[in-house]
Design an enzyme around this catalytic site. Structure first.
Site, short mmCIF file in Angstrom:
data_model
loop_
_atom_site.label_atom_id
_atom_site.label_comp_id
_atom_site.label_asym_id
_atom_site.label_seq_id
_atom_site.Cartn_x
_atom_site.Cartn_y
_atom_site.Cartn_z
N ASN A 1 0.83 -1.20 0.00
CA ASN A 1 0.00 0.00 0.00
C ASN A 1 0.86 1.25 0.00
O ASN A 1 2.01 1.22 0.44
CB ASN A 1 -0.98 0.02 1.19
CG ASN A 1 -0.49 -0.80 2.37
OD1 ASN A 1 0.33 -0.34 3.15
ND2 ASN A 1 -0.98 -2.03 2.47
N THR B 1 -7.31 0.96 1.79
CA THR B 1 -6.52 -0.15 2.29
C THR B 1 -6.70 -0.33 3.79
O THR B 1 -6.79 0.65 4.54
CB THR B 1 -5.02 0.05 1.98
OG1 THR B 1 -4.27 -0.98 2.65
CG2 THR B 1 -4.52 1.39 2.46
N SER B 2 -6.71 -1.57 4.23
CA SER B 2 -6.89 -1.84 5.66
C SER B 2 -5.67 -1.43 6.47
O SER B 2 -5.75 -1.24 7.68
CB SER B 2 -7.16 -3.34 5.87
OG SER B 2 -6.05 -4.11 5.42
N GLU B 3 -4.52 -1.27 5.80
CA GLU B 3 -3.29 -0.94 6.53
C GLU B 3 -2.99 0.56 6.56
O GLU B 3 -1.89 0.96 6.95
CB GLU B 3 -2.12 -1.71 5.93
CG GLU B 3 -2.22 -3.21 6.18
CD GLU B 3 -0.96 -3.96 5.83
OE1 GLU B 3 -0.38 -4.57 6.75
OE2 GLU B 3 -0.55 -3.94 4.66
N HIS C 1 6.37 -6.03 0.39
CA HIS C 1 6.93 -7.28 0.92
C HIS C 1 8.08 -7.77 0.04
O HIS C 1 8.05 -8.91 -0.45
CB HIS C 1 5.84 -8.35 1.01
CG HIS C 1 4.56 -7.87 1.61
ND1 HIS C 1 3.33 -8.06 1.03
CD2 HIS C 1 4.33 -7.17 2.75
CE1 HIS C 1 2.39 -7.52 1.77
NE2 HIS C 1 2.97 -6.96 2.82
N HIS D 1 6.39 -9.85 8.39
CA HIS D 1 5.42 -9.11 7.58
C HIS D 1 6.05 -8.51 6.33
O HIS D 1 5.75 -8.93 5.22
CB HIS D 1 4.77 -8.03 8.44
CG HIS D 1 3.62 -7.34 7.79
ND1 HIS D 1 2.62 -6.71 8.51
CD2 HIS D 1 3.29 -7.17 6.49
CE1 HIS D 1 1.74 -6.20 7.66
NE2 HIS D 1 2.13 -6.45 6.43
#
Length: 349
Positions: free
Chosen positions: A106, A150-152, A173, A234
């Site tokens: 994100n 985005t959830s983050e 990542h 992560h």
């Protein structure tokens, strides 16, 4: 009596999105004026605004509490559209380099005091379109955009609140750097100049569930001294004043981690440059205004990699509690030694 604002006051107001609360006629110390300039905040007619239309074309007066029509106008303005296209381009780079997979990763850019542009959830970063992006406030509430944010984003917002200079955040990542994060191994230092100047030590934030504010807080604890952080089990997150530079830091840390891993496979002890040479790099870094907690340390305190190990050898405990040397395949060991010797001979040649 007019209130006097220091650089620390400006940082505190900026973290909370309260720059607009500075009254007309307030007295700003020289350091406060310098800090506002660093943050891209100008003071027009007594009202501080971020960026200013004269610089980036963004209406800096828009706040999360502004009428929906104003938020939509900001969201659909030519200046913000250009940033949307830039985010989509960075997303493609992340995907093409295999730094993200599926809908992972994100990106975000802080537009005004409390309005942030970010990527959507459940969309591949390699195939985003400008109309996919979202607008949120500093608490993560969505203000505009067809797709869900985005959830983050909560992690991005925690970084922006903790570090006033963080106007853009990139999270991905990349496999080599993420490998260090999963192993819980902090990358060693004093091996390649570029990472020392543009990033420095790369700390590891303890694991928290993705998308939670707790995860954001763990990362935010590190961003005042580090612009790039490994996230345990992560990935990686980096911040800067532009989204492209935040992405560059992602490239730098991934290339470095890859080089370190390749180096350890050559069968020789990795070489390091001296603490004196690192101090020279830190001096350069200081002139660039890049934070690094090692600036000011003595040479004898630099280049300490005692906690880093390129590999781990496990032995099966023998009966009685003593460690026994594991039995190996002597033929395979001979082949490995022969290949290693051949590689070293070619390198010397």
């Amino acid at each position: 009596m007019k209130k006097v604002y220091s650089a620390r006051d400006i940082d505190d107001l900026h973290r909370g999105g309260g720059m607009g609360s500075i009254p007309a006629g307030a007295i700003l110390t020289p350091s406060a004026r310098d800090r506002m300039k660093e943050l891209g905040v100008a003071k027009h007619n007594g009202n501080p605004t971020r960026g200013g239309t004269s610089d980036d074309g963004i209406d800096a007066s828009v706040r999360a509490s502004s009428p929906k029509a104003d938020l939509e106008r900001l969201f659909n303005s030519p200046a913000v559209h250009a940033l949307k296209e830039q985010i989509c381009e960075i997303g493609r780079r992340l995907w093409q380099r295999a730094y993200v997979d599926g809908n992972g990763g994100n990106l975000s850019i802080r537009l005004t005091e409390d309005v942030v542009l970010c990527t959507p959830t459940l969309v591949s970063k390699g195939f985003m379109k400008p109309e996919d992006l979202c607008l949120v406030d500093l608490d993560g509430n969505q203000l505009a955009g067809v797709k869900k944010r985005t959830s983050e984003i909560l992690m991005h917002l925690q970084i922006m609140k903790a570090q006033p200079k963080a106007r853009a955040v990139s999270h991905a990542h990349p496999p080599y750097a993420t490998g260090f994060a999963v192993a819980g191994v902090q990358p060693p230092t004093c091996m390649i100049p570029e990472i020392e100047v543009f990033i420095g030590r790369v700390p590891i934030a303890p694991y928290e569930t993705p998308g939670t504010i707790e995860m954001g807080r763990k990362v935010a604890e590190l961003v005042n001294e580090h612009n790039t952080v490994l996230m345990e089990n992560h990935g990686v997150v980096s911040w800067s004043n532009t989204i492209e530079d935040a992405y560059f830091k992602m490239e730098i840390v991934e290339a470095y981690c890859r080089t370190v891993i390749v180096t350890t496979q050559l069968g020789v002890q990795p070489k390091q440059f001296s603490p004196k040479h690192l101090k020279d790099l830190l001096d350069i870094k200081q002139t660039l205004g890049v934070p690094d907690p090692r600036i000011g340390l003595k040479e004898c305190e630099l280049c300490d990699n005692d906690g880093w190990r390129p590999g781990v050898t496990c032995a099966v405990p023998a009966k009685g509690g003593d460690s026994a040397k594991p039995e190996g395949d002597s033929e395979a060991e001979s082949v490995v030694q022969a290949v290693t010797a051949e590689i070293m001979n070619r390198l010397k040649g």
